[in-house]
Design a protein around this motif. Structure first.
Motif, mmCIF file in Angstrom:
data_model
loop_
_atom_site.group_PDB
_atom_site.id
_atom_site.type_symbol
_atom_site.label_atom_id
_atom_site.label_comp_id
_atom_site.label_asym_id
_atom_site.label_seq_id
_atom_site.Cartn_x
_atom_site.Cartn_y
_atom_site.Cartn_z
ATOM 1 N N VAL A 64 0.869 -1.106 0.013
ATOM 2 C CA VAL A 64 -0.074 0.034 -0.012
ATOM 3 C C VAL A 64 1.087 1.023 0.081
ATOM 4 O O VAL A 64 1.835 1.343 0.887
ATOM 5 C CB VAL A 64 -0.874 0.043 1.297
ATOM 6 C CG1 VAL A 64 -1.920 1.371 1.351
ATOM 7 C CG2 VAL A 64 -1.766 -1.268 1.323
ATOM 8 N N ARG A 65 0.810 1.965 -0.946
ATOM 9 C CA ARG A 65 1.635 3.262 -1.146
ATOM 10 C C ARG A 65 0.914 4.437 -0.161
ATOM 11 O O ARG A 65 -0.043 4.538 0.087
ATOM 12 C CB ARG A 65 1.525 3.653 -2.342
ATOM 13 C CG ARG A 65 2.260 2.726 -3.471
ATOM 14 C CD ARG A 65 2.569 3.126 -4.780
ATOM 15 N NE ARG A 65 3.044 2.435 -5.538
ATOM 16 C CZ ARG A 65 3.527 2.382 -6.912
ATOM 17 N NH1 ARG A 65 3.435 3.750 -7.227
ATOM 18 N NH2 ARG A 65 3.958 1.621 -7.429
ATOM 19 N N SER A 66 1.830 4.981 0.329
ATOM 20 C CA SER A 66 1.669 6.171 1.324
ATOM 21 C C SER A 66 2.342 7.137 1.181
ATOM 22 O O SER A 66 3.421 6.938 0.618
ATOM 23 C CB SER A 66 1.777 5.600 2.746
ATOM 24 O OG SER A 66 2.800 6.517 3.646
ATOM 25 N N ASN A 67 2.193 8.411 1.284
ATOM 26 C CA ASN A 67 2.768 9.483 1.119
ATOM 27 C C ASN A 67 3.695 9.933 2.365
ATOM 28 O O ASN A 67 4.268 11.026 2.305
ATOM 29 C CB ASN A 67 1.696 10.698 0.956
ATOM 30 C CG ASN A 67 0.888 10.586 -0.413
ATOM 31 O OD1 ASN A 67 1.361 10.076 -1.358
ATOM 32 N ND2 ASN A 67 -0.147 11.305 -0.420
ATOM 33 N N LYS A 68 3.615 9.006 3.342
ATOM 34 C CA LYS A 68 4.104 9.407 4.644
ATOM 35 C C LYS A 68 5.951 9.166 4.128
ATOM 36 O O LYS A 68 6.442 8.189 3.379
ATOM 37 C CB LYS A 68 4.099 8.331 5.713
ATOM 38 C CG LYS A 68 4.488 8.675 7.043
ATOM 39 C CD LYS A 68 4.045 7.716 8.039
ATOM 40 C CE LYS A 68 4.496 8.259 9.452
ATOM 41 N NZ LYS A 68 3.881 7.846 10.499
ATOM 42 N N GLY A 69 6.646 10.078 4.496
ATOM 43 C CA GLY A 69 8.038 10.231 4.270
ATOM 44 C C GLY A 69 8.420 10.591 2.952
ATOM 45 O O GLY A 69 9.387 10.823 2.407
ATOM 46 N N THR A 70 7.571 11.021 2.128
ATOM 47 C CA THR A 70 7.908 11.628 0.698
ATOM 48 C C THR A 70 8.039 13.229 0.681
ATOM 49 O O THR A 70 7.479 13.636 1.548
ATOM 50 C CB THR A 70 6.604 11.199 -0.268
ATOM 51 O OG1 THR A 70 5.635 11.762 0.090
ATOM 52 C CG2 THR A 70 6.484 9.705 -0.701
ATOM 53 N N SER A 71 9.229 13.411 0.004
ATOM 54 C CA SER A 71 9.353 14.782 0.143
ATOM 55 C C SER A 71 8.517 15.456 -0.802
ATOM 56 O O SER A 71 8.160 15.372 -2.095
ATOM 57 C CB SER A 71 11.065 14.953 -0.668
ATOM 58 O OG SER A 71 11.386 16.306 -0.549
ATOM 59 N N VAL A 72 8.042 16.816 -0.339
ATOM 60 C CA VAL A 72 7.191 17.553 -0.917
ATOM 61 C C VAL A 72 7.694 18.992 -1.235
ATOM 62 O O VAL A 72 8.588 19.522 -0.171
ATOM 63 C CB VAL A 72 6.127 17.684 -0.314
ATOM 64 C CG1 VAL A 72 5.190 18.698 -1.068
ATOM 65 C CG2 VAL A 72 5.042 16.434 -0.095
ATOM 66 N N PRO A 73 7.895 19.690 -2.306
ATOM 67 C CA PRO A 73 8.544 20.843 -2.665
ATOM 68 C C PRO A 73 7.930 22.074 -1.819
ATOM 69 O O PRO A 73 6.455 21.979 -1.681
ATOM 70 C CB PRO A 73 8.468 21.181 -4.133
ATOM 71 C CG PRO A 73 7.275 20.244 -4.674
ATOM 72 C CD PRO A 73 7.341 19.063 -3.783
ATOM 73 N N PRO A 74 8.623 22.817 -1.392
ATOM 74 C CA PRO A 74 8.099 24.251 -0.555
ATOM 75 C C PRO A 74 7.040 24.809 -1.357
ATOM 76 O O PRO A 74 7.479 25.249 -2.601
ATOM 77 C CB PRO A 74 9.212 24.826 0.162
ATOM 78 C CG PRO A 74 10.245 24.568 -0.583
ATOM 79 C CD PRO A 74 10.009 23.064 -1.322
ATOM 80 N N LYS A 75 6.113 25.549 -0.555
ATOM 81 C CA LYS A 75 5.020 26.313 -1.419
ATOM 82 C C LYS A 75 5.412 27.797 -0.799
ATOM 83 O O LYS A 75 5.054 28.620 -1.569
ATOM 84 C CB LYS A 75 3.667 26.079 -1.185
ATOM 85 C CG LYS A 75 3.431 24.776 -1.772
ATOM 86 C CD LYS A 75 1.742 24.482 -1.531
ATOM 87 C CE LYS A 75 1.136 23.341 -2.172
ATOM 88 N NZ LYS A 75 -0.163 23.218 -2.136
#
Length: 96
Positions: free
Chosen positions: A55-66
């Protein structure tokens, strides 16, 4: 003396419960057999039947700053609790 069979000493409904349990066991066995037949017929793999197993999770993925604080250079992705430098302010001023 009363000549009762051993079944009359059982509580009412016990025979019915045993029949239900046997029917379930037979039904499950039939379901497993049908499933095995379908798997063989269509050459299905475990991942075909159950998916990839992850199951893919967004936890720990890097998100660019806004957002960026122009005075300190600190950034924020817009996720989670807002930092103090942006709280209560118009965020449009800080958009990258």
């Amino acid at each position: 003396m009363n000549h009762c069979s051993s079944n009359t000493n059982q509580r009412p409904g016990k025979a019915l419960e045993l029949q239900i349990a046997q029917a379930r066991k037979t039904g499950l066995a039939d379901a497993v057999k049908r499933t095995q037949d379908l798997i063989a017929e269509y050459s299905l793999t475990q991942s075909d039947v159950f998916g990839r197993g992850t199951v893919r999770s967004n936890k720990g993925t890097s998100v660019p700053p806004k957002y960026r604080d122009p005075s300190t250079g600190q950034t924020w992705t817009g996720r989670g609790k807002p930092p103090r430098w942006i709280q209560g302010q118009d965020r449009a001023r800080f958009v990258l």
